[in-house]
Design a protein around this motif. Structure first.
Motif, short mmCIF file in Angstrom:
data_model
loop_
_atom_site.label_atom_id
_atom_site.label_comp_id
_atom_site.label_asym_id
_atom_site.label_seq_id
_atom_site.Cartn_x
_atom_site.Cartn_y
_atom_site.Cartn_z
N THR A 46 0.83 -1.21 0.00
CA THR A 46 0.00 0.00 0.00
C THR A 46 0.86 1.26 0.00
OG1 THR A 46 -1.76 -1.15 1.21
CG2 THR A 46 -1.78 1.25 1.27
N GLU A 47 1.90 1.26 0.83
CA GLU A 47 2.74 2.45 0.94
C GLU A 47 3.55 2.69 -0.33
OE1 GLU A 47 3.75 3.19 5.56
OE2 GLU A 47 4.86 1.55 4.63
N VAL A 48 4.06 1.63 -0.93
CA VAL A 48 4.85 1.80 -2.15
C VAL A 48 3.95 2.26 -3.29
CG1 VAL A 48 6.22 0.58 -3.88
CG2 VAL A 48 6.62 0.16 -1.47
N ALA A 49 2.72 1.76 -3.34
CA ALA A 49 1.79 2.18 -4.40
C ALA A 49 1.45 3.66 -4.29
CB ALA A 49 0.51 1.34 -4.33
N ALA A 50 1.54 4.20 -3.07
CA ALA A 50 1.18 5.60 -2.85
C ALA A 50 2.37 6.54 -2.90
CB ALA A 50 0.49 5.73 -1.49
N LEU A 51 3.54 6.06 -3.33
CA LEU A 51 4.70 6.94 -3.41
C LEU A 51 4.43 8.12 -4.35
CD1 LEU A 51 7.68 4.40 -3.64
CD2 LEU A 51 7.22 6.00 -1.77
N PRO A 52 4.83 9.31 -3.94
CA PRO A 52 4.62 10.47 -4.81
C PRO A 52 5.47 10.40 -6.07
CG PRO A 52 5.99 11.06 -2.93
CD PRO A 52 5.52 9.67 -2.69
N ALA A 53 4.96 10.98 -7.12
CA ALA A 53 5.68 10.96 -8.40
C ALA A 53 6.57 12.18 -8.54
CB ALA A 53 4.68 10.90 -9.55
N ASP A 54 7.34 12.49 -7.49
CA ASP A 54 8.25 13.64 -7.53
C ASP A 54 9.49 13.31 -6.70
OD1 ASP A 54 7.49 13.89 -4.87
OD2 ASP A 54 5.99 15.42 -5.30
N GLY A 55 10.25 14.33 -6.41
CA GLY A 55 11.49 14.13 -5.69
C GLY A 55 11.32 13.62 -4.27
N ALA A 56 10.10 13.69 -3.74
CA ALA A 56 9.86 13.23 -2.38
C ALA A 56 9.77 11.71 -2.30
CB ALA A 56 8.58 13.85 -1.82
N ALA A 57 9.70 11.04 -3.45
CA ALA A 57 9.52 9.59 -3.45
C ALA A 57 10.69 8.88 -2.77
CB ALA A 57 9.34 9.08 -4.87
N ARG A 58 11.92 9.33 -3.04
CA ARG A 58 13.08 8.65 -2.48
C ARG A 58 13.11 8.76 -0.96
NH1 ARG A 58 17.47 6.79 -4.99
NH2 ARG A 58 15.85 6.26 -6.49
N GLN A 59 12.77 9.92 -0.44
CA GLN A 59 12.75 10.09 1.01
C GLN A 59 11.66 9.25 1.65
OE1 GLN A 59 15.14 11.63 2.54
NE2 GLN A 59 14.32 11.14 4.56
N GLU A 60 10.51 9.17 0.99
CA GLU A 60 9.42 8.34 1.51
C GLU A 60 9.79 6.87 1.47
OE1 GLU A 60 5.64 7.33 3.08
OE2 GLU A 60 6.93 9.10 3.14
N LEU A 61 10.49 6.47 0.41
CA LEU A 61 10.95 5.09 0.31
C LEU A 61 11.93 4.77 1.44
CD1 LEU A 61 10.70 2.56 -1.46
CD2 LEU A 61 12.69 3.34 -2.73
N ARG A 62 12.76 5.72 1.80
CA ARG A 62 13.68 5.53 2.92
C ARG A 62 12.91 5.32 4.22
NH1 ARG A 62 19.00 6.55 3.17
NH2 ARG A 62 18.91 7.77 1.25
N ARG A 63 11.86 6.09 4.42
CA ARG A 63 11.05 5.94 5.63
C ARG A 63 10.41 4.56 5.68
NH1 ARG A 63 6.25 5.44 7.22
NH2 ARG A 63 5.44 5.52 5.09
N ILE A 64 9.92 4.08 4.53
CA ILE A 64 9.30 2.76 4.46
C ILE A 64 10.34 1.69 4.79
CG2 ILE A 64 8.23 1.09 2.91
CD1 ILE A 64 7.01 3.48 1.40
N TYR A 65 11.52 1.83 4.22
CA TYR A 65 12.59 0.86 4.47
C TYR A 65 12.91 0.78 5.96
CZ TYR A 65 17.29 -1.23 4.29
OH TYR A 65 18.39 -2.01 4.51
N ARG A 66 13.05 1.91 6.60
CA ARG A 66 13.42 1.92 8.01
C ARG A 66 12.30 1.39 8.90
NH1 ARG A 66 16.55 7.80 8.46
NH2 ARG A 66 18.41 7.16 7.24
N ALA A 67 11.05 1.57 8.47
CA ALA A 67 9.92 1.14 9.28
C ALA A 67 9.62 -0.34 9.14
CB ALA A 67 8.68 1.96 8.91
N ARG A 68 9.86 -0.92 7.96
CA ARG A 68 9.40 -2.29 7.69
C ARG A 68 10.53 -3.30 7.49
NH1 ARG A 68 3.95 -2.47 7.10
NH2 ARG A 68 2.88 -0.48 6.74
N PHE A 69 11.75 -2.84 7.31
CA PHE A 69 12.88 -3.74 7.10
C PHE A 69 13.81 -3.68 8.31
CE2 PHE A 69 11.23 -3.05 2.95
CZ PHE A 69 11.60 -4.12 2.15
N ASP A 70 14.49 -4.79 8.56
CA ASP A 70 15.55 -4.82 9.57
C ASP A 70 16.85 -4.53 8.84
OD1 ASP A 70 17.42 -5.34 11.52
OD2 ASP A 70 16.48 -7.18 12.24
#
Length: 231
Positions: A46-70
């Motif tokens: 759900t979170e990856v599908a909602a990534l913004p289509a701009d420069g903020a996508a990479r930062q949001e992806l980093r937040r997802i990685y830190r929240a859901r990955f070890d």
């Protein structure tokens, strides 16, 4: 004269330890948490599908990685037996470089016009790990079969079984992320140790040749009929 022998009494510390163990709740094994594992992968989609289509996508992806990955388990797993050669004072640098590497390499696979990640069954992999099966359709190409390996993170070297589950490996069509990165890192580590690997990860242009390789997960109603996934 009558002699009385005093009966030995357990030490107070032993008594308190016994009581503590008796009243302490049993740790929750990862194998007992299939719903949590499936929900984590669905939430990731759900979170990856909602990534913004701009420069903020990479930062949001980093937040997802830190929240859901070890991230620590992934990074040290990629070093394998050479993880013991990582100096304590360089650990933070290596973890940060590995995170940047993963986000650059696999973030390049995200395509705004991706398909739906279909989450399937959950199976046990020992007491401390669960595997969530999923499929990523890529018409007209064959779908990608993706398995998400989840486990509770460790507190240092001590397992923390009651901690929230995190993704500790991703297996795409049989290829493990941890094993793949270990094989990729091995030549540098053998040539110059962890310091050489760290320098290579930080090298300018390290990821300049990356191109999108796969569509991203999407969390929308699943197509009918539902595809059959391996358990």
């Amino acid at each position: 004269m009558l002699m009385f022998r005093r009966r030995a009494r357990p030490a107070a510390s032993a008594v308190f330890l016994t009581l503590a163990l008796a009243w302490s709740p049993a740790p929750v094994l990862a194998a007992d948490r299939p719903e949590e594992a499936a929900a984590l992968v669905s939430g990731l989609a759900t979170e990856v599908a909602a990534l913004p289509a701009d420069g903020a996508a990479r930062q949001e992806l980093r937040r997802i990685y830190r929240a859901r990955f070890d991230g620590r388990a992934l990074a040290l797993g990629a070093l394998g037996r050479y993880a013991r050669l990582l100096p304590a004072e360089r650990t933070a640098d290596y973890l940060a470089a590995f995170e940047d590497h993963v986000l650059a390499r696999f973030g390049a696979r995200i395509d705004a016009h991706g398909h739906d990640l279909v989450v399937g069954g959950v199976r046990e992999a020992g007491e401390d790990r669960l595997i969530v099966s999923s499929m990523l359709p890529r018409d007209p190409e064959p779908p990608l079969m993706i398995e998400w390996v989840l486990a509770p993170p460790a507190d240092g070297d001590v397992p923390a079984p009651d901690a929230p589950l995190r993704i500790v490996d991703v297996v795409v069509d049989g290829d493990s992320l941890v094993d793949d990165r270990r094989q990729a890192f091995l030549p540098e580590v053998r040539r110059g140790g962890v310091a050489a690997l760290l320098a290579d990860l930080r090298r300018p242009g390290r990821h300049a040749d990356l191109a999108p390789l796969a569509a991203p997960p999407r969390s929308v109603p699943q197509p009918q009929p539902k595809p059959t996934l391996p358990n």
